[in-house]
Design a protein around this motif. Structure first.
Motif, mmCIF file in Angstrom:
data_model
loop_
_atom_site.group_PDB
_atom_site.id
_atom_site.type_symbol
_atom_site.label_atom_id
_atom_site.label_comp_id
_atom_site.label_asym_id
_atom_site.label_seq_id
_atom_site.Cartn_x
_atom_site.Cartn_y
_atom_site.Cartn_z
ATOM 1 N N LYS A 343 0.845 -1.210 0.000
ATOM 2 C CA LYS A 343 0.000 0.000 0.000
ATOM 3 C C LYS A 343 0.876 1.255 0.000
ATOM 4 N N THR A 344 1.835 1.312 0.916
ATOM 5 C CA THR A 344 2.685 2.501 1.011
ATOM 6 C C THR A 344 3.468 2.723 -0.276
ATOM 7 N N ALA A 345 4.074 1.654 -0.785
ATOM 8 C CA ALA A 345 4.874 1.805 -2.009
ATOM 9 C C ALA A 345 3.995 2.259 -3.177
ATOM 10 N N SER A 346 2.774 1.753 -3.260
ATOM 11 C CA SER A 346 1.863 2.163 -4.349
ATOM 12 C C SER A 346 1.627 3.661 -4.313
ATOM 13 N N GLU A 347 1.399 4.159 -3.115
ATOM 14 C CA GLU A 347 1.062 5.579 -2.983
ATOM 15 C C GLU A 347 2.277 6.465 -3.271
ATOM 16 N N VAL A 348 3.435 6.047 -2.760
ATOM 17 C CA VAL A 348 4.651 6.846 -2.997
ATOM 18 C C VAL A 348 5.001 6.842 -4.492
ATOM 19 N N PHE A 349 4.960 5.669 -5.113
ATOM 20 C CA PHE A 349 5.285 5.592 -6.548
ATOM 21 C C PHE A 349 4.342 6.491 -7.351
ATOM 22 N N ALA A 350 3.043 6.419 -6.999
ATOM 23 C CA ALA A 350 2.031 7.128 -7.794
ATOM 24 C C ALA A 350 2.267 8.631 -7.784
ATOM 25 N N VAL A 351 2.636 9.168 -6.610
ATOM 26 C CA VAL A 351 2.773 10.629 -6.561
ATOM 27 C C VAL A 351 4.188 11.084 -6.876
ATOM 28 N N ALA A 352 5.192 10.407 -6.315
ATOM 29 C CA ALA A 352 6.552 10.938 -6.427
ATOM 30 C C ALA A 352 7.164 10.708 -7.806
ATOM 31 N N VAL A 390 2.179 12.320 0.165
ATOM 32 C CA VAL A 390 1.841 10.929 -0.166
ATOM 33 C C VAL A 390 0.319 10.721 -0.194
ATOM 34 N N LYS A 391 -0.402 11.577 0.506
ATOM 35 C CA LYS A 391 -1.872 11.512 0.474
ATOM 36 C C LYS A 391 -2.377 11.672 -0.971
ATOM 37 N N VAL A 392 -1.639 12.457 -1.753
ATOM 38 C CA VAL A 392 -2.004 12.607 -3.174
ATOM 39 C C VAL A 392 -1.912 11.240 -3.856
ATOM 40 N N GLY A 393 -0.869 10.486 -3.483
ATOM 41 C CA GLY A 393 -0.711 9.138 -4.031
ATOM 42 C C GLY A 393 -1.872 8.245 -3.628
#
Ligand code: SF4
Length: 476
Positions: A343-352, A390-393
């Motif tokens: 979950k965390t990696a998905s969100e970080v990848f998506a935004v960053a 990361v909330k954006v992710g």
């Protein structure tokens, strides 16, 4: 870049024109490879998109140029000093490209071989990074000569074949995934054949991961007698037959004959056509072929593939470094903690990375919070913390999920190939393992704030400010 008046081109090749489902879009030295976007362009009779910029440059958009450049310099320094991303310190990614991880993934028992029948390729030394670096890439044993625009990491190499039947081939790559797809996945260790297959895939505009996966699948069908020379148009499609591999890539690009059409449309379609139980070893998720990490040797990768919005993608997200290369010391065999990791990696990848257009490989040399600082200075959005960024992710992650749900995807699509769930790995450190998806998926849904069917709940969508999606999903 934008003021240089040089036209930039994104185009499809002959495979896209024929709407092959594995067709990609090529832009200069890079491919938008996965998911068949080239077929979409082909279906619209759109051959290419050409862009010429002349009016604006980066200076016209950057919110605080001074602070932005300071953050860039800080990040750039980290990248150049890193033992992974720094060309001057002979960083592994710079010298061997993504192929630098081949030995590690193979040692972890997760380098899929002969259509995922095992996770160890015995001829790994013939196709690893140093081997390509010495014998195929130019200049030898050096940072990549065909990097993306303005990149300082230089992971992308140029290849030349000087002799033999493929003499005269000039290729960009091959990198980790392609070496795997045309190498161990097809039982091939001939570097020149792998390079030629890569060159032809780029020439015709085909996704190398999906094509190699499909050819490996067809090889297994052939060896099991589910297809014969009649179906392969006379080609002896055994594992390890390098000449047959190159010929099938060529036929897929032109969609010639039975075998060309079978290969060009991917594993799922091929299995549906062949039948006879071949579905059990058709290695795809949601129709997208698995890439070069066997999830039985990294439980988290199994979860990545199963619930990814576009099927088995190694970037949605990538936990193999933590699980298989020991980058964060995560036990690959355990399922505990994997839901949170994914979950965390998905969100970080998506935004960053996916949203900024920055290369994910930066993450090997500089932490993602450097990106958050650069984004703040570039845009003036002023996220107050990395968590807020990361909330954006998380919003992106939920929005793509909501899109899929609206289009009819359900929990039953969040699964893995039969072989991966039922056939244990026969050797290596994870010998005996299958992916225990049922131990991870419900926890993952819960952590995401989704219901038992994997649908984002109204509460979660509201919390993220995605009220319009509530209407789309729940009609209110
Ligand atoms: S931008 Fe990324 S993929 Fe391109 S050369 Fe640099 S490190 Fe490699």
């Amino acid at each position: 870049h934008m003021r240089d008046r040089m036209p930039r081109v994104a185009c499809i090749g002959p495979a896209g024109e024929k709407q092959a489902l594995l067709a990609n879009i090529i832009s200069e030295v890079r491919a938008a490879g996965r998911g068949g976007a080239g077929a979409v362009m082909g279906s619209k009779n759109l051959k290419a998109i050409v862009v010429v910029g002349h009016k604006y440059g980066p200076d016209d958009f950057v919110y605080d140029k001074e602070k932005f450049m300071e953050a860039v310099r800080e990040t750039s320094k980290l990248l150049s000093e890193s033992k992974i991303t720094g060309p001057r310190v002979r960083g592994a990614l710079s010298i061997y490209g993504t192929a630098n991880i081949i030995d590690g993934i193979n040692a972890a028992g997760g380098w899929p071989t002969k259509n995922f029948q095992t996770g160890i390729f015995e001829k790994v030394k013939e196709v690893n990074g140093p081997s390509f670096g010495r014998e195929i890439w130019i200049p030898p044993d050096s940072p990549g000569a065909r990097p993306c625009y303005a990149c300082q990491i230089l992971c992308a190499h140029a290849a030349v074949i000087r002799d033999g039947k493929y003499a005269g081939t000039f290729d960009e790559g091959p990198e980790y995934e392609t070496i795997w797809a045309f190498g161990p996945q097809c039982g091939v260790s001939d570097k020149k054949a792998i390079t030629r297959a890569d060159y032809l895939s780029d020439y015709y505009g085909l996704d190398t991961i999906s094509l190699g996966n499909t050819i490996g699948f067809l090889m297994e069908c052939y060896e099991r007698g589910l297809i014969t020379k009649e179906d392969t148009d006379g080609i002896d499609l055994r594992f390890g037959n390098a000449g047959a591999l190159v010929e099938v890539v060529h036929r897929a690009g032109t969609m010639e004959g039975n075998i060309g059409k079978l290969a060009a449309n991917g594993t799922k379609r091929a299995a549906e056509k062949i039948g006879k139980g071949s579905e059990k070893f058709a290695i795809h998720v949601k129709g997208l072929e698995l890439p070069a990490y066997d999830p039985r040797a990294a439980q988290g990768m199994g979860l990545c593939y199963a619930r990814s919005d576009r099927g088995a993608c190694h970037l949605r997200p990538w936990t193999a470094g933590a699980e298989m290369l020991g980058l964060n010391g995560v036990d690959p065999r355990k399922t505990e903690g994997k839901a949170e990791l994914v979950k965390t990696a998905s969100e970080v990848f998506a935004v960053a990375y996916d949203s900024t257009g920055l290369c994910l490989f930066m993450a090997f040399g500089a932490p993602a919070d450097k990106v958050y600082k650069m984004v703040n200075h570039a845009t003036g959005f002023n996220y107050e913390s990395f968590e807020e960024f990361v909330k954006v992710g998380e919003r992106i992650h939920n929005l793509t999920r909501a899109f899929n749900v609206r289009e009819g995807f359900t929990r039953k699509d969040d699964t893995l190939p039969w072989r991966i769930l039922n056939e244990p790995l026969p050797e290596g450190p994870c010998k005996g393992d299958v992916v225990k998806l049922d131990e991870m998926l419900p926890e993952y849904y819960k952590l995401c704030g989704w219901d038992e069917e994997g649908r984002p709940t109204k509460e979660k969508l509201k919390e993220l400010g995605l009220d319009f999606a509530i209407k789309e999903l729940y009609g209110e």
